[in-house]
Write a protein that holds these residues in place. Structure first.
Motif, short mmCIF file in Angstrom:
data_model
loop_
_atom_site.label_atom_id
_atom_site.label_comp_id
_atom_site.label_asym_id
_atom_site.label_seq_id
_atom_site.Cartn_x
_atom_site.Cartn_y
_atom_site.Cartn_z
N LYS A 94 -39.35 -38.10 20.96
CA LYS A 94 -39.16 -39.52 21.27
C LYS A 94 -39.09 -39.80 22.76
O LYS A 94 -39.57 -40.84 23.23
N THR A 151 -25.17 -38.93 16.05
CA THR A 151 -24.01 -38.47 16.80
C THR A 151 -23.07 -39.65 17.09
O THR A 151 -21.85 -39.56 16.88
N TYR A 174 -26.26 -32.04 15.87
CA TYR A 174 -27.19 -33.17 15.96
C TYR A 174 -27.41 -33.60 17.41
O TYR A 174 -28.37 -34.28 17.71
N GLU A 223 -28.14 -34.18 21.30
CA GLU A 223 -29.24 -33.85 22.21
C GLU A 223 -28.77 -32.78 23.19
O GLU A 223 -27.56 -32.61 23.41
N LYS A 254 -35.95 -44.47 20.62
CA LYS A 254 -36.44 -44.74 19.26
C LYS A 254 -36.72 -46.23 19.08
O LYS A 254 -37.73 -46.62 18.48
N1 HSE Z 1 -29.24 -36.57 18.76
C1 HSE Z 1 -29.91 -37.29 17.73
C2 HSE Z 1 -28.84 -37.91 16.82
C3 HSE Z 1 -30.79 -36.38 16.93
O1 HSE Z 1 -27.66 -37.66 17.01
O2 HSE Z 1 -29.20 -38.68 15.98
C4 HSE Z 1 -31.95 -37.09 16.31
O3 HSE Z 1 -32.79 -37.68 17.26
#
Ligand code: HSE
Length: 428
Positions: free
Chosen positions: A107, A163, A190, A192, A207
């Protein structure tokens, strides 16, 4: 039966490994559905020796993802390395220049280079697909480009960072502080690589920029997304909001109106009783409003091995079946720059004022609000601490600029003991 479609996989982390598992587990079913075999021919990752729990022995290994992208025995490059520039972008560009289709979960790369990459794809007769880049396993890009293609989309909303949603719901449910919950969220896997991308709203804004371009036929404009993170959201505000019937969400909103395109990723209040208000934990939710269909709500896992592999395989299947939809729904050269002059739709706001607890201070704050055309819908005052009176207010719909001027005036007045907090209440 048609020739097999041959995949090269750049990246063998959680997502890449998930794609290998899916291709191996469902080989027969995928072949039956696509009318041709789906085969991985070559892979590339940083470490060759790492045990990933999958059998890679049947695939050619390439150390260099750019060499992988150039291979003659490859029809589709799946890029799941990540990183906005660097090797991921170099591999994607190489694949597209060589007429190979590209599927990416990246993304950040698309938010910054989506227009150029979509143009490159089209100039070379290749597809560029990115379902996995937005809201994980929810097929929301396809919903826009296919199922809802007959509608003029009027608004896109989404909770698209698991997150942040986990942090906000845990704070509300357990009364834990932001810093403690952030640590738990990172352990869930999850987050980044740079956690500021999550809590600063950047990942979710990437996104939203992609969905917004797809929904409204505009060039991806990540810089035009007004982005605020959740790092300033306090437990106090989450609890006050809950008492007033709202949940705090990091909510993306893109809306096209007469003034132009408005794109925001910011903490907002939504009614607790709404689907968005009830969204718990790492689950994502995307809402589209179309002029004929009305409101459509999609929810599902926003990240993780299975969910992301699922989204990638959906794109693989489309390409295998011969479907080549432009990346953002209309040819890239026809996408227009977004007019970002929209001033922002009116909204009700949640306000928390910290007033001096003496006669006339609320009257003065209310006077300032009235002077700026801000009307009070509901208010509460409780939990007094020493000389402070904490006042929470829900306003009627207000012009954002008027509200900000009113709050600046309250802040500057002697009745206010701390900077007022304001959170937008999104009408659903
Ligand atoms: N870091 C992102 C989240 C992972 O927490 O949703 C998915 O892009």
């Amino acid at each position: 039966m048609a020739d097999p479609i041959r995949i090269a996989l750049a990246g063998l982390g959680t997502v890449g490994t998930g794609v290998v598992k899916m291709v191996q587990t469902h080989a027969q079913m995928l072949t039956a559905r696509a009318g041709r075999a789906i085969e991985i021919t070559a892979v590339s990752a940083r470490s060759r020796s790492k045990d990933r729990g999958v059998d890679l022995s049947g695939y050619v290994w390439e150390d260099d993802p750019v060499a992988l992208a150039r291979r003659d025995d490859v029809d589709i490059l799946i890029e799941v390395m990540g990183g906005e520039d660097g090797p991921a972008k170099a591999a994607v560009e190489t694949a597209l220049k060589n007429g190979k289709h590209v599927i990416t979960a990246n993304k950040a790369m698309l938010a910054h280079h989506g227009q150029a990459l979509a143009e490159l794809a089209e100039a070379n007769g290749a597809a560029l697909r990115f379902e996995a880049a937005v809201a994980g396993g929810i097929p929301c890009v396809k919903a826009l480009t296919e199922g809802l293609a007959g509608n003029q989309i009027t608004r896109v909303m989404g909770v698209m960072n698991g997150t942040c949603n986990y942090i906000l719901t845990q704070m509300e449910d357990t009364g834990a502080d932001y810093a403690d919950v952030l640590k738990d969220a990172q352990e869930l896997g999850y987050a980044e690589a740079d956690p500021a991308f999550d809590v600063g709203g950047i990942d979710a804004a990437h996104k939203l920029a992609l969905l917004s371009a797809t929904a409204f036929g505009t060039r991806v404009d990540f810089a035009g997304v007004k982005t605020e993170g959740i790092d300033k959201i306090t437990l106090t505000d989450i609890q006050h909001a809950a008492h007033m019937g709202y949940a705090v969400k990091l909510l993306g909103v893109a809306r096209m109106n007469e003034d132009g395109l408005e794109q925001r990723m910011q903490p907002c209040l939504v009614p607790h009783s709404s689907p968005l208000g009830q969204l718990d934990g790492v689950t994502n939710m995307v809402v589209f409003e179309g002029d004929f269909v009305g409101q459509c709500v999609f929810s599902g896992p926003g990240a993780g091995e299975g969910a992301t592999a699922s989204a990638i395989m959906g794109d693989v299947m489309d390409i295998a079946r011969g479907l080549n939809i432009p990346a953002f729904g209309v040819p890239a050269t026809d996408l227009e720059a977004a007019d970002l002059s929209a001033s922002g739709a009116t909204a009700a706001y949640y306000l928390r004022l910290t007033l001096a607890d003496r006669p006339g201070t609320f009257a003065e704050a209310a006077r300032i609000l009235g002077e700026h055309d801000i009307s009070i819908d509901r208010m509460r005052q409780y939990d007094h601490a020493a000389v402070e009176a904490p006042v929470t207010i829900v306003t009627h719909a207000a012009v954002p600029e008027h509200l900000h001027r009113a709050l600046a005036a309250i802040d500057a007045s002697e009745v206010s003991l701390a900077t007022p907090v304001a959170l937008r209440i999104e009408a659903l």
